[in-house]
Design an enzyme around this catalytic site. Structure first.
Site, PDB file in Angstrom:
ATOM      1  N   HIS A 114      -8.353 -12.553   8.743  1.00 30.75           N
ATOM      2  CA  HIS A 114      -9.353 -13.160   9.616  1.00 30.75           C
ATOM      3  C   HIS A 114      -8.881 -13.260  11.063  1.00 30.75           C
ATOM      4  CE1 HIS A 114      -6.593 -15.843   7.709  1.00 30.75           C
ATOM      5  NE2 HIS A 114      -6.697 -16.648   8.738  1.00 30.75           N
ATOM      6  N   ASP A 277     -14.696 -12.258   5.719  1.00 30.01           N
ATOM      7  CA  ASP A 277     -13.734 -12.132   6.820  1.00 30.01           C
ATOM      8  C   ASP A 277     -13.379 -10.670   7.093  1.00 30.01           C
ATOM      9  OD1 ASP A 277     -12.158 -11.664   4.580  1.00 30.01           O
ATOM     10  OD2 ASP A 277     -10.375 -12.535   5.499  1.00 30.01           O
ATOM     11  N   ASP A 279     -11.074  -8.486   6.246  1.00 33.49           N
ATOM     12  CA  ASP A 279     -10.771  -7.548   5.162  1.00 33.49           C
ATOM     13  C   ASP A 279     -11.582  -7.822   3.892  1.00 33.49           C
ATOM     14  OD1 ASP A 279      -9.323  -9.937   4.847  1.00 33.49           O
ATOM     15  OD2 ASP A 279      -7.832  -8.955   3.585  1.00 33.49           O
ATOM     16  N   ASP A 281     -11.943 -10.515   1.860  1.00 26.18           N
ATOM     17  CA  ASP A 281     -11.532 -11.310   0.697  1.00 26.18           C
ATOM     18  C   ASP A 281     -11.972 -12.775   0.777  1.00 26.18           C
ATOM     19  OD1 ASP A 281      -9.709 -11.940   2.659  1.00 26.18           O
ATOM     20  OD2 ASP A 281      -7.914 -11.530   1.449  1.00 26.18           O
ATOM     21  N   LYS A 376      -8.563 -12.293  -3.869  1.00 22.88           N
ATOM     22  CA  LYS A 376      -9.804 -13.022  -3.694  1.00 22.88           C
ATOM     23  C   LYS A 376     -10.862 -12.033  -3.204  1.00 22.88           C
ATOM     24  CE  LYS A 376      -7.779 -14.774   0.558  1.00 22.88           C
ATOM     25  NZ  LYS A 376      -6.674 -15.688   0.833  1.00 22.88           N
TER      26      LYS A 376
HETATM   27  C1  G1P Z   1      -3.455 -19.383   4.676  1.00 26.05           C
HETATM   28  C2  G1P Z   1      -4.245 -20.197   3.678  1.00 26.05           C
HETATM   29  C3  G1P Z   1      -3.881 -19.773   2.270  1.00 26.05           C
HETATM   30  C4  G1P Z   1      -4.088 -18.273   2.110  1.00 26.05           C
HETATM   31  C5  G1P Z   1      -3.330 -17.534   3.183  1.00 26.05           C
HETATM   32  C6  G1P Z   1      -3.595 -16.036   3.140  1.00 26.05           C
HETATM   33  O1  G1P Z   1      -2.076 -19.622   4.520  1.00 26.05           O
HETATM   34  O2  G1P Z   1      -4.012 -21.569   3.842  1.00 26.05           O
HETATM   35  O3  G1P Z   1      -4.668 -20.488   1.350  1.00 26.05           O
HETATM   36  O4  G1P Z   1      -3.653 -17.845   0.844  1.00 26.05           O
HETATM   37  O5  G1P Z   1      -3.707 -18.013   4.472  1.00 26.05           O
HETATM   38  O6  G1P Z   1      -4.963 -15.750   3.305  1.00 26.05           O
HETATM   39  P1  G1P Z   1      -1.246 -20.689   5.424  1.00 26.05           P
HETATM   40  O7  G1P Z   1      -1.476 -20.328   6.868  1.00 26.05           O
HETATM   41  O8  G1P Z   1      -1.822 -22.042   5.123  1.00 26.05           O
HETATM   42  O9  G1P Z   1       0.178 -20.550   4.974  1.00 26.05           O
HETATM   43 ZN    ZN Z   2      -8.731 -11.929   4.435  1.00 25.63          ZN
END
Ligand code: G1P
Ligand code: ZN
Length: 543
Positions: A114, A277, A279, A281, A376
């Site tokens: 994203h 987003d 990509d 997911d 996801k």
């Molecule tokens: C963030 C999200 C987490 C997700 C990850 C990858 O990680 O909180 O749930 O799996 O992006 O998309 P974080 O920045 O909190 O480590």
């Molecule tokens: Zn993504």
């Protein structure tokens, strides 16, 4: 042989425990940088000689050039075959599906999810394993180790493949197959969902707006929603993947999808709104005047997935990341399903899905998915919602009201403090951690601490242990706050607070979440002093 071996020095690019590498695009574009990291992946997974790989990305700036480079490196490293999406495009869930359905040895996905795209924005690469999911810790550790001692990389120099041309091609001794990025994925969705019921709903005048945010799900959503399900042309907006995502962040949340939010509150709002987003997911689900938080979405889907043909036999179980609200747990308990609590990050669901222990899983960060792939899946979540709406005949708001009346409501919000001085953020965490044992019984802004701990996870399938996965404070009466530092931020530290409070009083189920959570917010501030220590009066983002 028309190939080169180029000397290189370690870039130490990948942090241990992370499933890929995200950097500024210009860093990836610097001579030899992408090559260095891709060679580290190839070496870290034991080489690619004789292997089949899936390759594609989310269409951001540098996607197509990088795809060509990776193909040239796979050829020089002796790969037997690469399956690549036309134009270098593949959504993350579609790549996961292709790896699985073709029995590939793994895949490389080009995306920074994203994050914004462009020459001055972000780029990323990640490796997924033969099950189609993010590489487990042991594999990412090996890749990381290789980034520390790499000395050379190999690249084929005898030509290139036209990525716009569907069909078979060759690069040296390697076969290259350029595939329609959408076809196999769309076929999978038709197997899982009742397309006739959804199509009848749409023909009956039920209006949908899907915002692809100028990212990769545009072509997928057009083919599935408009062509196969017969939604009117224009149902999918911002549908053409753009290298800079229209200059915005392809992040489906109320801040970055503000236009969709506003339309769903307008007088002539569609019945259902959704976004995905960069990509493909993540997902955001909206009804008229109704935002469905990701934790609630997971709970509703767990409760009603059996209404879709692909899940008609019921669910083996459900898993959620620890910071995600316990709304899904309440469904699992009522329905007698297994329920697992894992650390943040999709890779922790892989073993549970592979072992058949869970069918559905989700994270509070707009991620929902199932055993159909090992990532996801944004569009999948949208289609499951539409299937449930079609069969139940209810509105989105109606489903939420029913759900809360039956299970109670887990009021939930995440507060993010971004770009915090790393030393300050780490001190906030360390100070709270040092006091955890003394907290039970303590008063904080009118709430009493029941228990507090550091979350660690024992994987029930392979016995591995993940420690230090966030600080948890539980209050008497069913409220909770979790603190963790983001593992994906690129500047300074991002401190995340995950706030939750269970309400079972039917008269109090329709409050504003921030108001409902005010006591937990005040108690957290009393325990941590975040406002004073960061100099911030409010979080940067609240979801
Ligand atoms: C963030 C999200 C987490 C997700 C990850 C990858 O990680 O909180 O749930 O799996 O992006 O998309 P974080 O920045 O909190 O480590
Ligand atoms: Zn993504």
């Amino acid at each position: 042989m028309t190939q080169q071996t180029v000397a290189t020095t370690p870039i130490a690019g990948q942090k241990p425990g992370t499933s890929g590498l995200r950097k500024k695009t210009r860093v990836f574009m610097a001579p030899g940088y992408l090559e260095n990291y891709v060679q580290a992946i190839f070496d870290g997974i034991g080489g690619v000689a004789g292997k089949t790989l899936v390759i594609g990305g989310d269409g951001r700036y540098f996607n197509e050039t990088a795809t060509g480079t990776i193909l040239a490196m796979a050829a020089a490293n002796g790969a037997a075959r690469c399956i690549v999406g036309q134009g270098g495009l593949l959504s993350t869930p579609a790549a996961s599906h292709l790896i699985r359905t073709r029995g590939a040895d793994g895949g490389l996905i080009l995306s920074a999810s994203h994050n914004p795209g462009g020459p001055d924005a972000d780029f990323g690469v990640k490796y997924n394993g033969p099950n189609g999911g993010p590489a487990p810790e042991a594999v990412t550790a090996a890749i990381h180790a290789r980034t520390l001692d790499i000395t050379e990389y190999h690249v084929f120099t005898g030509g290139a493949v036209a990525l716009d041309r569907l069909g078979q091609a060759r690069l040296g001794n390697m076969a290259v197959e350029v595939v329609d990025p959408v076809a196999d994925y769309a076929a999978l969705m038709e197997e899982l969902f009742d397309f006739e019921a959804i199509s009848a709903l749409l023909r009956g005048g039920f209006r949908v707006r899907f915002d692809a945010m100028h990212a990769v799900t545009g072509p997928y959503a057009r083919e599935i929603l408009e062509t196969r399900l017969g939604a009117p042309a224009g149902t999918v907006v911002n549908a053409v993947p753009d290298p800079t995502f229209g200059g915005g962040h392809p992040d489906p949340n109320p801040v970055w999808a503000a236009d969709l939010m506003a339309r769903m509150q307008a007088e002539d709002a569609p019945d259902f709104g959704a976004a995905s987003d960069g990509d493909g997911d993540r997902n955001m689900i909206l009804g008229r005047n109704c935002y469905v938080g990701p934790s609630d979405s997971l709970a509703v889907l767990a409760d009603r997935a059996h209404l879709a043909p692909g899940y008609a036999g019921g669910l083996a179980g459900v898993a959620r990341s620890m910071p995600t609200s316990a709304a899904a747990d309440r469904v699992a308990e009522a329905r007698g399903m297994a329920c697992y609590e894992t650390p943040t990050g999709w890779k922790f669901f892989g073993n549970l899905l592979d072992a058949g222990r869970v069918t559905l899983c989700g994270e509070e960060s707009a991620g929902t998915g199932s055993a159909h792939v090992r990532e996801k899946d944004g569009l999948w979540a949208v289609l499951l919602w539409l299937n449930i709406l079609a069969v139940s005949g209810k509105s989105v708001a109606g489903l939420m009201t029913d759900h809360w009346a039956r299970y109670g409501r887990n009021y939930y919000s995440r507060h993010d403090y971004e770009g915090v001085d790393s030393a300050v953020a780490e001190a906030i965490m360390a100070d709270l951690e040092a006091r955890l044992d003394d907290l039970p019984g303590a008063q904080a802004a009118g709430l009493t601490v029941a228990r507090a701990d550091v979350f660690s996870y024992h994987d029930p399938v392979d016995g591995s242990v993940a420690t230090a996965q966030g600080l948890r404070v539980f209050f008497e009466g069913g409220a909770r706050v979790v603190l963790r530092l983001s593992g994906t931020g690129t500047e300074g530290a991002t401190l995340r607070l995950y706030l939750e409070r269970l309400e079972t009083d039917a008269g109090a189920l329709h409050q504003d979440p921030q108001a409902a959570l005010a006591p937990v917010i005040a108690a957290t501030e009393a325990l941590t002093g975040i406002a004073a220590r960061t100099g911030r009066r409010a979080p940067d983002v609240m979801t």
